[in-house]
Design a protein around this motif. Structure first.
Motif, PDB file in Angstrom:
ATOM      1  N   LYS A  10       8.042  35.416 -19.094  1.00 53.36           N
ATOM      2  CA  LYS A  10       8.615  36.508 -19.884  1.00 53.36           C
ATOM      3  C   LYS A  10       7.767  36.548 -21.219  1.00 53.36           C
ATOM      4  N   GLU A  11       7.503  35.431 -21.665  1.00 53.90           N
ATOM      5  CA  GLU A  11       6.653  35.350 -22.966  1.00 53.90           C
ATOM      6  C   GLU A  11       5.093  36.089 -22.702  1.00 53.90           C
ATOM      7  N   ASP A  12       4.651  35.498 -21.498  1.00 52.09           N
ATOM      8  CA  ASP A  12       3.526  36.116 -21.192  1.00 52.09           C
ATOM      9  C   ASP A  12       3.300  37.351 -20.871  1.00 52.09           C
ATOM     10  N   ASN A  13       4.646  38.009 -20.327  1.00 50.68           N
ATOM     11  CA  ASN A  13       4.571  39.379 -19.722  1.00 50.68           C
ATOM     12  C   ASN A  13       5.978  39.844 -20.678  1.00 50.68           C
ATOM     13  N   PRO A  14       5.834  40.369 -21.667  1.00 46.41           N
ATOM     14  CA  PRO A  14       6.980  40.637 -22.707  1.00 46.41           C
ATOM     15  C   PRO A  14       7.662  42.058 -21.894  1.00 46.41           C
ATOM     16  N   GLU A  15       6.749  42.833 -21.313  1.00 45.36           N
ATOM     17  CA  GLU A  15       7.227  44.189 -20.729  1.00 45.36           C
ATOM     18  C   GLU A  15       7.998  43.960 -19.558  1.00 45.36           C
ATOM     19  N   ALA A  16       7.988  42.846 -18.942  1.00 38.30           N
ATOM     20  CA  ALA A  16       8.576  42.664 -17.800  1.00 38.30           C
ATOM     21  C   ALA A  16      10.060  42.453 -17.794  1.00 38.30           C
ATOM     22  N   LYS A  17      10.839  43.165 -16.748  1.00 36.86           N
ATOM     23  CA  LYS A  17      12.193  42.921 -16.640  1.00 36.86           C
ATOM     24  C   LYS A  17      12.617  41.585 -15.616  1.00 36.86           C
ATOM     25  N   ILE A  18      13.422  40.920 -16.176  1.00 34.35           N
ATOM     26  CA  ILE A  18      13.952  39.642 -15.261  1.00 34.35           C
ATOM     27  C   ILE A  18      15.005  40.070 -14.149  1.00 34.35           C
ATOM     28  N   ILE A  19      14.733  40.079 -13.116  1.00 34.23           N
ATOM     29  CA  ILE A  19      15.890  40.576 -12.101  1.00 34.23           C
ATOM     30  C   ILE A  19      16.316  39.474 -11.085  1.00 34.23           C
ATOM     31  N   VAL A  20      17.673  39.289 -11.024  1.00 35.20           N
ATOM     32  CA  VAL A  20      18.053  38.148 -10.743  1.00 35.20           C
ATOM     33  C   VAL A  20      19.268  38.168  -9.489  1.00 35.20           C
ATOM     34  N   HIS A  21      19.273  37.273  -8.628  1.00 44.43           N
ATOM     35  CA  HIS A  21      20.303  37.127  -7.451  1.00 44.43           C
ATOM     36  C   HIS A  21      21.781  36.367  -8.046  1.00 44.43           C
ATOM     37  N   PRO A  22      22.653  37.051  -7.802  1.00 44.07           N
ATOM     38  CA  PRO A  22      24.152  36.326  -8.391  1.00 44.07           C
ATOM     39  C   PRO A  22      23.947  34.943  -7.932  1.00 44.07           C
ATOM     40  N   GLU A  23      23.431  34.498  -6.963  1.00 48.34           N
ATOM     41  CA  GLU A  23      23.208  32.806  -6.121  1.00 48.34           C
ATOM     42  C   GLU A  23      22.695  32.150  -7.327  1.00 48.34           C
ATOM     43  N   CYS A  24      21.997  32.502  -8.354  1.00 48.70           N
ATOM     44  CA  CYS A  24      21.179  31.824  -9.166  1.00 48.70           C
ATOM     45  C   CYS A  24      22.224  31.349 -10.163  1.00 48.70           C
ATOM     46  N   GLU A  25      21.922  30.240 -10.929  1.00 48.57           N
ATOM     47  CA  GLU A  25      22.699  29.643 -11.815  1.00 48.57           C
ATOM     48  C   GLU A  25      22.811  30.389 -13.053  1.00 48.57           C
ATOM     49  N   LEU A  26      23.827  30.023 -13.710  1.00 46.78           N
ATOM     50  CA  LEU A  26      24.397  30.800 -15.137  1.00 46.78           C
ATOM     51  C   LEU A  26      23.268  31.129 -15.950  1.00 46.78           C
ATOM     52  N   PRO A  27      22.639  29.988 -16.521  1.00 40.13           N
ATOM     53  CA  PRO A  27      21.612  30.218 -17.530  1.00 40.13           C
ATOM     54  C   PRO A  27      20.263  31.068 -16.866  1.00 40.13           C
ATOM     55  N   VAL A  28      20.057  31.302 -15.703  1.00 42.46           N
ATOM     56  CA  VAL A  28      19.164  32.216 -15.310  1.00 42.46           C
ATOM     57  C   VAL A  28      19.839  33.485 -15.175  1.00 42.46           C
ATOM     58  N   ARG A  29      21.189  33.621 -14.809  1.00 42.64           N
ATOM     59  CA  ARG A  29      21.597  34.889 -14.892  1.00 42.64           C
ATOM     60  C   ARG A  29      21.883  35.273 -16.410  1.00 42.64           C
ATOM     61  N   MET A  30      21.951  34.630 -17.139  1.00 43.22           N
ATOM     62  CA  MET A  30      22.101  35.049 -18.639  1.00 43.22           C
ATOM     63  C   MET A  30      20.849  35.546 -19.158  1.00 43.22           C
ATOM     64  N   VAL A  31      19.732  35.049 -18.555  1.00 38.37           N
ATOM     65  CA  VAL A  31      18.586  35.757 -19.347  1.00 38.37           C
ATOM     66  C   VAL A  31      17.997  37.087 -18.527  1.00 38.37           C
ATOM     67  N   SER A  32      18.906  37.608 -17.534  1.00 37.77           N
ATOM     68  CA  SER A  32      18.532  38.644 -16.826  1.00 37.77           C
ATOM     69  C   SER A  32      18.517  40.131 -17.420  1.00 37.77           C
ATOM     70  N   ASP A  33      17.730  40.892 -17.156  1.00 41.60           N
ATOM     71  CA  ASP A  33      17.930  42.405 -17.247  1.00 41.60           C
ATOM     72  C   ASP A  33      18.750  42.964 -16.189  1.00 41.60           C
ATOM     73  N   PHE A  34      18.931  42.696 -14.849  1.00 46.54           N
ATOM     74  CA  PHE A  34      19.579  43.038 -13.991  1.00 46.54           C
ATOM     75  C   PHE A  34      20.138  41.879 -13.061  1.00 46.54           C
ATOM     76  N   ILE A  35      21.216  41.885 -12.416  1.00 50.22           N
ATOM     77  CA  ILE A  35      21.821  41.029 -11.535  1.00 50.22           C
ATOM     78  C   ILE A  35      22.299  41.905 -10.307  1.00 50.22           C
TER      79      ILE A  35
END
Ligand code: SF4
Length: 317
Positions: free
Chosen positions: A190-215
């Protein structure tokens, strides 16, 4: 047909499909070449719906065993083939029948809702099945005071519990692929690609879900990237879906989220990747391995799956 002495698997598969009135259903986590020869590509819910409503004599399932078993349960009169019987699922295997029976006994008076990623014996113990595409809506369709057991994925269970506020006890299973994503590596991307959106599947752990733009479920992630106006996405789910994302949005950039161990390639599902074009060809040619399930089990496991289909249809999912 052979090319330079080699079998042209793609043409052979097409010919066999026609001759045998067979269809190939492929999950989004299959490799791109398999997705391209499939008659239908989708997530678990869409594939179940396709398995229930088609007029083929043979369904070849390019996916993992619980998916092929679900297809057989929904279409018991059809021949359902799975090119490699070792294509299991670590999440489904994290919930055994013996232990789950004890869990239900320990938590009486609760509606048992299980994720489709379970083995057939667990489905037979359930009241309703759900997928990541419809889990929230299915739970919300129940009376607010209905107490729930949810299995087997603890991350999806926690995600649903937080979203719906329902009284849920959750089985502690997990998918080895979705739990492997590295929060640090995602944040670095995300730091290297600040324009990118983080999209996450709900089977991922909470810390990963917490930094997401969309789940969302795999198909919800695909839909999101189609409609959203960003140009770059960091994708935290099995990277097979990126094949469809690129197809739908060829000008956009999709970066697979890296696993904790950068040397293992374990963000790919090793079970899904057991299926190959060559195995599909042999399976269709020989009509084996075939999924066989006892009719009594089909009856029991079919009820909660059909309940899911009915609720989904009512809700227009
Ligand atoms: S990605 Fe995870 S949940 Fe899906 S089939 Fe593979 S092990 Fe099972």
């Amino acid at each position: 047909m052979t090319i330079d002495g080699h079998i042209d698997y793609i043409s052979e598969i097409k010919e066999l499909k026609e001759k045998k009135n067979a269809i190939i259903l492929a999950h989004y986590y299959q490799t791109g070449d398999i997705q391209d020869i499939a008659d239908f590509v989708g997530d678990s819910l869409a594939l179940s719906q396709k398995a229930a409503a088609n007029d083929a004599d043979i369904i070849l399932f390019a996916g993992v065993r619980f998916m092929a078993e679900t297809a057989k349960i929904l279409s018991p009169s059809k021949k359902v083939l799975l090119p490699d019987m070792n294509a299991g699922c670590s999440l489904a295997d994290s919930c055994s029948e013996k232990e789950f029976k004890k869990f239900i006994k320990k938590n009486p008076g609760r509606t048992v809702i299980t994720y489709v990623n379970t083995n057939t014996d667990i489905k037979a113990l359930s009241d309703i099945i759900c997928t990541s595409s419809n889990a929230v809506q299915i739970i919300e369709s129940l009376p607010p005071d209905e107490k729930i057991i949810f299995a087997p994925d603890r991350n999806l269970g926690n995600y649903i519990m937080n979203k719906t506020g329902r009284d849920m006890v959750i089985w502690k299973g997990a998918c080895h692929v979705h739990e492997e994503f590295s929060l640090e590596a995602i944040l670095q991307l995300k730091e290297d690609n600040p324009e990118a959106k983080i999209i996450v599947h709900p089977e991922c752990e909470l810390p990963v879900r917490m930094v997401s733009d969309f789940i969302g479920s795999t198909s919800a992630l695909l839909q999101f990237t189609k409609g959203d106006n960003s140009q770059t996405y960091i994708v935290a789910t099995e990277p097979g879906i990126i094949h469809q994302m690129k197809r739908e949005s060829p000008s956009k950039k999709f970066i697979p989220a890296p696993p904790r161990d950068s040397t293992c390639g374990c963000s790919e599902c090793n079970f899904m990747k057991l299926i190959s074009i060559e195995k599909i060809y042999r399976c269709l040619r020989d009509e084996k391995p075939e999924i066989v399930i006892d009719s009594g089990v089909i009856e029991k496991a079919g009820k909660p799956i059909r309940r899911m289909m009915e609720i989904s249809e009512k809700l227009g999912l």
